[in-house]
Every structure is written in structure tokens, then in C-alpha cells.
Scaffold this active site. Structure first.
Site, short mmCIF file in Angstrom:
data_model
loop_
_atom_site.label_atom_id
_atom_site.label_comp_id
_atom_site.label_asym_id
_atom_site.label_seq_id
_atom_site.Cartn_x
_atom_site.Cartn_y
_atom_site.Cartn_z
N TYR A 1 51.37 30.71 48.65
CA TYR A 1 49.99 30.99 48.41
C TYR A 1 49.25 29.77 48.54
O TYR A 1 49.88 28.59 47.92
CB TYR A 1 49.68 31.40 46.90
CG TYR A 1 50.18 32.86 46.45
CD1 TYR A 1 49.56 33.96 47.23
CD2 TYR A 1 50.98 33.11 45.40
CE1 TYR A 1 49.84 35.23 46.80
CE2 TYR A 1 51.37 34.39 45.08
CZ TYR A 1 50.76 35.37 45.70
OH TYR A 1 50.94 36.78 45.60
N HIS B 1 42.69 39.11 38.69
CA HIS B 1 43.79 38.84 39.45
C HIS B 1 45.05 38.52 38.56
O HIS B 1 46.18 38.15 38.96
CB HIS B 1 43.79 37.07 39.90
CG HIS B 1 42.56 37.30 41.10
ND1 HIS B 1 41.45 36.53 41.04
CD2 HIS B 1 42.77 37.75 42.30
CE1 HIS B 1 40.71 36.73 42.34
NE2 HIS B 1 41.88 37.39 42.94
N ARG C 1 38.66 32.81 53.93
CA ARG C 1 40.25 32.62 54.27
C ARG C 1 40.79 34.06 54.54
O ARG C 1 39.98 35.07 54.78
CB ARG C 1 40.51 32.48 52.66
CG ARG C 1 40.51 33.34 51.76
CD ARG C 1 40.94 33.00 50.06
NE ARG C 1 42.16 32.74 50.18
CZ ARG C 1 43.38 33.83 49.94
NH1 ARG C 1 42.81 34.72 49.46
NH2 ARG C 1 44.40 33.39 49.48
N GLU D 1 43.47 40.49 55.59
CA GLU D 1 42.00 40.53 54.98
C GLU D 1 41.43 39.60 55.42
O GLU D 1 41.92 38.28 55.22
CB GLU D 1 42.40 40.63 53.57
CG GLU D 1 42.86 41.97 52.94
CD GLU D 1 42.73 41.95 51.38
OE1 GLU D 1 43.01 43.22 50.69
OE2 GLU D 1 42.51 40.97 51.00
N TYR E 1 55.75 41.86 45.20
CA TYR E 1 54.29 42.18 44.91
C TYR E 1 53.64 42.78 46.01
O TYR E 1 52.75 43.54 45.79
CB TYR E 1 53.85 40.98 44.61
CG TYR E 1 52.11 41.08 44.30
CD1 TYR E 1 51.86 41.68 43.09
CD2 TYR E 1 51.30 40.54 45.17
CE1 TYR E 1 50.52 42.09 42.95
CE2 TYR E 1 49.79 40.50 44.75
CZ TYR E 1 49.30 41.14 43.93
OH TYR E 1 47.98 41.46 43.63
#
Lengths: 355, 200
Positions: free
Chosen positions: A37, A193, A223, A265, A316
Site C-alpha cells: 500500500y 476505510h 491513483r 480501479e 483482504y
């Protein structure tokens, strides 16, 4: 260029496909051979010609079929599009942003004619020609956010900004990576989140929020994010998870290349002028593993990324059970050669796969 | 009843404090079952609170009514259930003036729903005091059919509306006053683990 729109489905017989052009412009999300991440934000000010970064709102060959799929999702479950009462002005802001951007970026497909508050909007691919009064809801068949996002690919979260936070107070969410607008509506940035592992501890969300709160008009950011989806299913919603979850078990070595899709995405962020809200379009691009493997660099890299991904992230992102089978498949496309930096396919300069 | 120490969890999960007296023009207390203990405690800390207090209490089979009445709140109401009392709760918030202090105590379901009513009346959730007492059962929303199942004590559990087997998430919505329940056997239909207590 003129776009040939595909006639395809994202459910049942899954006739979705990517043309060669679509594969080459697919937003491969890994700029190096590993992934963790990060905030990875950059300015959204165009990009290479014909890339998905070039226009403010990319329109591609899947446009008409995606809009058809959205209409079906909404007919089944209208709660996928909701707007709290104070968000109507932000909806008009969004309508203006999309209409202005699309008519300027794709003049052969979209036209916007404005005479004061009398607006005429022409969407040629969808066969729409509507005249309405800007800021008068009674003159549109839907609320402004719903009206325009039924004509724009990707999900749209419209975030109110107050108390130094962002609030998920409106959205059109039908192509989501397993989160529920109806459940998350009204939550702040940290709350919606909350289920994401690891990123909170790394301070990712605190930094991301600081960045987003300061996005200015005319200076959008972007992003990439990614996950995995079995079958080209756009509507991977928690609402329907009891229906589509079982498809994950239909993966087998013989069909993995065609059924397993990398789901990327393109997330962009625009400040809206009247409401000071932030719109967060989340555009979903799907590509099957077998199509990705036609780019030697991506084959090598995807294998390395998936192999080395921390277990929490594979869990996840929902593919921990299928990871061994994915690696069996992907390892055949990794000959150990180095890869070039960056996300682009580099077909002319990267070596072919050594057998 | 001793207070339950909830394990640390994700950021959407509510955290509860301990009621403390705050200066205010009026004081609205809403509690169920063992939540009465929190009212008794805070009334003991500041004996002047009750003269300006409206207490709405849902005993749900617990016998704290007499003790609360003995505090002599300016207004006292005892209701048989939350749905039976909700119109009265809404009226209390609708009639509220600047300077009202709100105190919620008891189960998560009661706190969540009363907080939701307060928010709809324009009171920010951060201005409301809450204290958990008694049952740790949860109010769950089925993400599939949207039905609410009250007083869920086990994980997984069966949705009271659509009958799916749901696992209990810590993801919580203030707007719905509920935690999220998600189908546990979607990827392997019929493979449902034995139910156990949520905090076991």
C-alpha cells in the site's frame, strides 16, 4: 478516434472482451515487481496519447455495455444510488464537470450547449438529447448525480468536506470491489476505510486524507488500486455476494487464464466548485490473465507481485484460496528476466518470453 | 453488573465511555436494562442533575425502575420496548432546546438507535455521551436483504428475514445503527461453522 463500442455482458454468459487496443491501454497497476500500500497520488493532467490517463473521464469500448449493466443493477436495487439531502448541489457540480469535460474531450460523441441556465445535452452513443434548466431538479428525469452517472463509466463517490474530514454522503456505486454504499453512507474517511488491513497502521489514510482535503479546483489527482475478480463481473457487491461468491470456486487450471481477471480501479479526485465537495470517480477496468500475458513484461511482473504479496492483503483482496493455482499459471510466464520500471507495456523494448 | 471490556477493533466500531455530569440547561437520559446503573452512578456524582432531567427507561425485564424513580427526575417514563418508545424519544429531541445534554446507556442496540434519533434532530454524535452496560448482543443488518436482526449474541447467526447464515463484522453504521452481517457460506454453500459467542 472513433470508438467501436462492444456489445457484451458482465453477467450470466460473460461475453465481455478486450480488443487488442484495450489490452495495450489497460492500466496495469504495478510499477515494480512488488506491491505494498501507498498513497501513490499524482496529478490528473492528461497522459500519453490514447492512454486511459489522457482524458478527464475516459470513454472506451465498454461504455454502452457498462451503462446497460448499471441500469440493470439499479432496477434490481435502487439503493446503489443514494444522495443525502445536503448533497444535491454537489450533484449539480458533478453533472457540470462531466458534461463540460466530455463535450470538450470527445466533441464527436457529446455536445453541451449552454444559454444561461438553459442547457442542452447530447449524448450520441446513448441516443440522449435532453434540454433542462441547470439547478432545477424538476427538469431532469433523475436527480443530477444519478442522471449524469447513468451516462458515465465507473462508480462515483461524492464526499462532503467538513470538520477536517471527508464524508461519504452521496454516490452511484454499481461496479464496486465488495463494499456497500448503503451501509457506508454517512461515514467519514476513516470509518468507511476501517475494514482495510495494514494501511491504518502505516499511516496511509492519515496522509491520504491530508492530501485530499487540500485538492483544489482545476487540479485533480489520480491513483490506481487493484483487486482480483473471477469472471468479468462488474457488480461484485456485498449485497449480491451470496450469489457471486461461489464463482470463485469455479476456477480450475484449464479455465484460469480466461476466468481470472485483474480488476484495476483508476481513482480520480476532483474538487467541485459550488459545494466544495470532492468527487471520487472509481473507474473499473477488467483484464483476463490470458490477455495480460500477451504483454511479456506484465507476465513476469504479475507473477512476482502475486507470489510475494503479504498474506493479509491476499486475504483482504479475496484470492488467498486461489493464489496457489494462480501462481502455477503465472509462473509459466516468468522466465526470470528483469523488467523495466513503470506500468507501461514497453512492447518494443522488453524481451519476449524465453521458453 | 460489571462493565464489559470490548476488545480493540477497527475504526468504524463505536467506543463507549463513562457518563459524567456536564453543565446543561436540561438533561435527557435514555437507557435500557442495566443501563440504569450508569444513570444511578452519574446521578450520585452530581445530585443536582435529576431536577432538570428527563429519563426514558426500557427495563427489558430488569428491575431498576424503582431505583430510578427514587432519583425523582423531573420527567420519568418507562417503556415496554424500543419501538413502543421511539415516538416519545423523537418528541423529546424535537422539543429539545440549546443546552440539552444527552446521556445514553445500556445495550449497543439502544445506544445506537437513540444516537441515530439525536443525530437526525441535528445533534452531532460527538456531543452525545454513551456508556455500555449489560448485554453485549448486537443489532445486525443483513447486507443482502437489508433486514435488521436484534440482539445477536452468536457468530455466525441466521438472518431473521432472509434466513442466510451471516458472519458478524465489526464494521458499524451510525446511520443504520447496526453492524454488518455477511453471508458466511457464499463460497462453499452449506459449510457453516458452529455458532459461538461473539467475544469467545
Amino acid at each position: 478516434m472513433t470508438i467501436q463500442f462492444n456489445d457484451e455482458t458482465f453477467r450470466d454468459d460473460y461475453s465481455f472482451y478486450n480488443s487488442d487496443r484495450a489490452i495495450k491501454r489497460f492500466p496495469f497497476p504495478f510499477h515494480e515487481d512488488s506491491y505494498m500500500y501507498s498513497v501513490n497520488m499524482e496529478q490528473h493532467r492528461g497522459g500519453p496519447v490514447d492512454s486511459i490517463y489522457e482524458k478527464r473521464f475516459d470513454v472506451d469500448e465498454h461504455y454502452l455495455s457498462e451503462m446497460r449493466d448499471r441500469a440493470m443493477v439499479l432496477a434490481d436495487d435502487p439503493l446503489r444510488c443514494q444522495s443525502l439531502p445536503h448533497m444535491t448541489l454537489a450533484g449539480w457540480d458533478l453533472l457540470e464537470l462531466i458534461m463540460v469535460s466530455k463535450s470538450e474531450d470527445y466533441p464527436d460523441l457529446f455536445e453541451l450547449h449552454r444559454d444561461g441556465n438553459k442547457w442542452r445535452w447530447i449524448n450520441k452513443p446513448m441516443g440522449i438529447d435532453d434540454t433542462f434548466t441547470f439547478l432545477d431538479e424538476a427538469t431532469l428525469p433523475y436527480g443530477p448525480m444519478e442522471y449524469i452517472t447513468r451516462q458515465a463509466q465507473g462508480d462515483f463517490a461524492v464526499l462532503d468536506q467538513r470538520d477536517d474530514n471527508l464524508w461519504m454522503d452521496a454516490g452511484m456505486i454499481t461496479t464496486q470491489a465488495d463494499w456497500s454504499l448503503d451501509f457506508d453512507l454517512g461515514m467519514n474517511f476513516f470509518e468507511w476505510h476501517a475494514p482495510v488491513p495494514l494501511a491504518h497502521e502505516k499511516g496511509i489514510f492519515i496522509r491520504a486524507l491530508k492530501f485530499l482535503l487540500n485538492i483544489q479546483q482545476g487540479a485533480p489527482a489520480r491513483r490506481l488500486n487493484w483487486t482480483m475478480t473471477v469472471n468479468p463481473l462488474l457488480d461484485t457487491s456485498p449485497e449480491n455476494y451470496h450469489k457471486w461468491g461461489v464463482q470463485k470456486t469455479e476456477i480450475a487450471p484449464e479455465n484460469l487464464g480466461s476466468k481470472q481477471h485483474l480488476r484495476v480501479e483508476l481513482q480520480t479526485f476532483f474538487r467541485l466548485p459550488r459545494s466544495n465537495a470532492l468527487v471520487f470517480p472509481i473507474r473499473c477496468y477488467l483484464c483476463s490473465f490470458q490477455d495480460l500475458m500477451t504483454v511479456p513484461k506484465w507476465g513476469r511482473r504479475l507473477h512476482r507481485v502475486i507470489r510475494d504479496l503479504p498474506e493479509e492483503l491476499a486475504t483482504y483482496k479475496g484470492f488467498i484460496d486461489n493464489r496457489p493455482m494462480m501462481l502455477d499459471y503465472l509462473s509459466k510466464f516468468d522466465d526470470g528476466q528483469p523488467t523495466s520500471d513503470g506500468i507501461w507495456p514497453d512492447l518494443e523494448t522488453e524481451p519476449a518470453l524465453k521458453k | 453488573m460489571s462493565k464489559f471490556d470490548f476488545p480493540t477493533s477497527i475504526l468504524s466500531r463505536p467506543v463507549y465511555g463513562t457518563l459524567e455530569p456536564r453543565p446543561g440547561a436540561a438533561h435527557l437520559f435514555i437507557a435500557d436494562a442495566h443501563g440504569a446503573e450508569a444513570i444511578l452512578d452519574v446521578a450520585g456524582v452530581d445530585t443536582s442533575l435529576m431536577a432538570k432531567a428527563h429519563v426514558i427507561y426500557l427495563p427489558n425485564g430488569e428491575g431498576y425502575g424503582d431505583a430510578l424513580r427514587a432519583l425523582k427526575p423531573a420527567k420519568y417514563y418507562e417503556g415496554p420496548s424500543y419501538p413502543a418508545s421511539v415516538q416519545r424519544i423523537r418528541k423529546a429531541f424535537a422539543d429539545a432546546k440549546m443546552g440539552l445534554q444527552v446521556y445514553l446507556a445500556g445495550t449497543e442496540g439502544l445506544i445506537g438507535q437513540a444516537q441515530n434519533e439525536a443525530m437526525q434532530a441535528g445533534i452531532p454524535h460527538t456531543a452525545i455521551q454513551t456508556e455500555h452496560r449489560g448485554s453485549t448482543a448486537r443489532r445486525m443488518q443483513c447486507v443482502h436483504c437489508k433486514g435488521i436482526t436484534e440482539n445477536v449474541e452468536t457468530d455466525p447467526f441466521v438472518c431473521a428475514h432472509c434466513g442466510l447464515n451471516l458472519f458478524v463484522r465489526d464494521h458499524y453504521s451510525r446511520r443504520l445503527a447496526a453492524y454488518q452481517g455477511v453471508c458466511i457460506d457464499a463460497e462453499d454453500p452449506g459449510n457453516v461453522p458452529a455458532a459461538k459467542g461473539i467475544y469467545e
